[in-house]
Design an enzyme around this catalytic site. Structure first.
Site, short mmCIF file in Angstrom:
data_model
loop_
_atom_site.label_atom_id
_atom_site.label_comp_id
_atom_site.label_asym_id
_atom_site.label_seq_id
_atom_site.Cartn_x
_atom_site.Cartn_y
_atom_site.Cartn_z
N HIS A 127 2.95 -33.91 -33.19
CA HIS A 127 4.34 -34.34 -33.29
C HIS A 127 4.83 -34.45 -34.73
CE1 HIS A 127 2.59 -38.52 -33.56
NE2 HIS A 127 3.61 -38.68 -34.38
N ASP A 157 -2.20 -33.98 -29.06
CA ASP A 157 -1.34 -34.35 -30.19
C ASP A 157 -2.06 -34.14 -31.52
OD1 ASP A 157 0.99 -35.19 -31.40
OD2 ASP A 157 0.41 -37.30 -31.43
N SER A 241 1.53 -41.56 -38.76
CA SER A 241 1.01 -40.57 -37.81
C SER A 241 0.29 -39.44 -38.55
CB SER A 241 2.16 -39.98 -36.99
OG SER A 241 2.72 -40.96 -36.15
#
Length: 397
Positions: A127, A157, A241
């Site tokens: 992402h 992911d 992230s």
């Protein structure tokens, strides 16, 4: 006999002021006046030499206000020093045409895990790089360089990108996430809220292992996948992230992925275990995708089907409450070759209950390999059947 009137600040007698009254009144006035003089000149406390906040004209600031430097070295600082320079910033830039300018869609983090033949390889989240027309990496010294996307995987992911290794001096070491213990100290390194906070370090513990979090991959409101993650209370915020979750030895044991962001929740960060990530990273680096076995079907969880359809269309026995409905079968696929059809309801794979689509996908993607045989139990028109299916390779279901 007299008394001292504190309201009028004078000594009073029953019949007015006598000599004694005047004497005491004068004495008190003299004392008060002397105190005021001493306070104003600073001599009451011994003068300027005893006031540590006053600058000495001869030698500057007094000894009591000098800065004190302490060289602190702990296991945490050693771990950060070992790994921090391998955690970089990633800028996702989208849109590039004659009429449309490029815009920065967001920033995240990444971990340099390998240098080879003039290239540096970075693992991050899918992402973080999703939808990018250009990816830009910012090293810890501020150097910016263009990155190439080697591959990404929506289910786990994870993504791998590549840059030239000029200026890259630190490569992270992977640890063993299977050996983690609840309560073990960990450190999160990344770029929360953008590059202005690059290299931020937060500390916490392992709050939980083998957590399973349902994920809606395509944002249609339906859970598609169960992510296996590490839970930590180390602060993980937007921009973290793709960054590193590090053990006390400075080894990367997780790739920070998400946090549970609700007003009533605090301190629940989630990280992809590195042992789970390593084979994904290897596939993405080598093939640009994850090579997975597939059935060749479109699927829906039985819980998404109305009771009326379960009775009238699927003809399910009343005892069947969970399963996966086949909504379509691809021509020539393993599912078609095994004889599966639309509206069949899968209830077991290899003897294990299959209550929903995420469970089916997890069994298929995590436990089976291309070329494996899988036993499928299903219901058709109210009757149970079992077939064996030889799995083939495809992109994604």
């Amino acid at each position: 006999m007299g008394y001292y009137d504190y309201d009028d600040n004078q000594f009073r007698g029953r019949k007015g002021k006598g000599k004694g009254g005047y004497f005491i009144s004068g004495l008190v006035g003299s004392i008060v006046g002397a105190l005021l003089v001493l306070l104003l000149t600073g001599n009451l406390t011994g003068g300027q030499e005893q006031n540590p906040s006053i600058t000495n004209q001869n030698n500057g600031t007094s000894d009591l206000t000098r800065n004190v430097s302490v060289d602190v070295t702990t296991d945490v600082t050693k771990a950060v020093e070992k790994t921090a320079d391998a955690v970089i910033g990633i800028t996702n830039i989208q849109g590039s045409s004659f009429f449309k300018e490029e815009t920065e869609a967001g920033t995240g983090s990444g971990v340099i895990y390998k240098k080879e033949r003039g290239k540096a390889y970075i693992v991050t989240n899918n992402h973080v790089v999703e939808g990018a027309s250009t990816l830009e990496v910012t090293l810890t010294d501020g150097t910016k360089t263009k990155a190439k996307l080697l591959g990404s995987d929506v289910w786990t992911d994870l993504a791998v990108i590549q840059i030239d290794d000029k200026g890259v001096d630190t490569v992270a070491q992977f640890g063993n996430s299977d050996k983690l213990k609840s309560g073990e100290p960990v450190i999160a390194i990344g770029n929360p809220l953008g590059l202005n906070f690059s290299g931020s370090v937060t500390q916490g513990i392992i709050s939980g292992l083998n957590r399973t979090i349902p994920i809606d991959v395509n944002s249609d409101g339906i859970e598609d996948w169960n992510a296996e993650v590490i839970q930590t209370d180390a602060a993980i915020n937007p921009g973290n992230s793709g960054g590193a979750l590090v053990n006390i030895s400075g080894q990367v044991i997780g790739i920070n992925s998400m946090k549970i962001a609700e007003s009533s929740v605090e301190g629940i960060g989630l990280s992809i275990p590195i042992n789970y990530a390593i084979p994904i990273i290897q596939d993405l680096e080598a093939h640009g995708k994850v090579k997975r076995a597939y059935m060749g079907t479109s699927l829906r969880s039985l819980s998404e089907v109305t009771g009326y359809q379960q009775d009238e269309t699927l003809n399910l026995p009343s005892k069947v409450k969970e399963g996966v409905v086949i909504a379509g079968v691809e021509p020539g696929s393993p599912a078609e070759q095994a004889g599966l059809q639309e509206f069949d309801v899968i209830v077991e794979l290899d003897g294990e209950p299959t209550p929903d689509v995420p469970t089916l996908r997890r069994h298929l993607y995590a436990e089976k390999k291309i070329g494996d045989t899988m036993k499928v139990k299903y219901y058709r028109n109210g009757k149970a059947h079992t077939v064996e299916m030889k799995l083939a390779e495809a992109d994604l279901q």
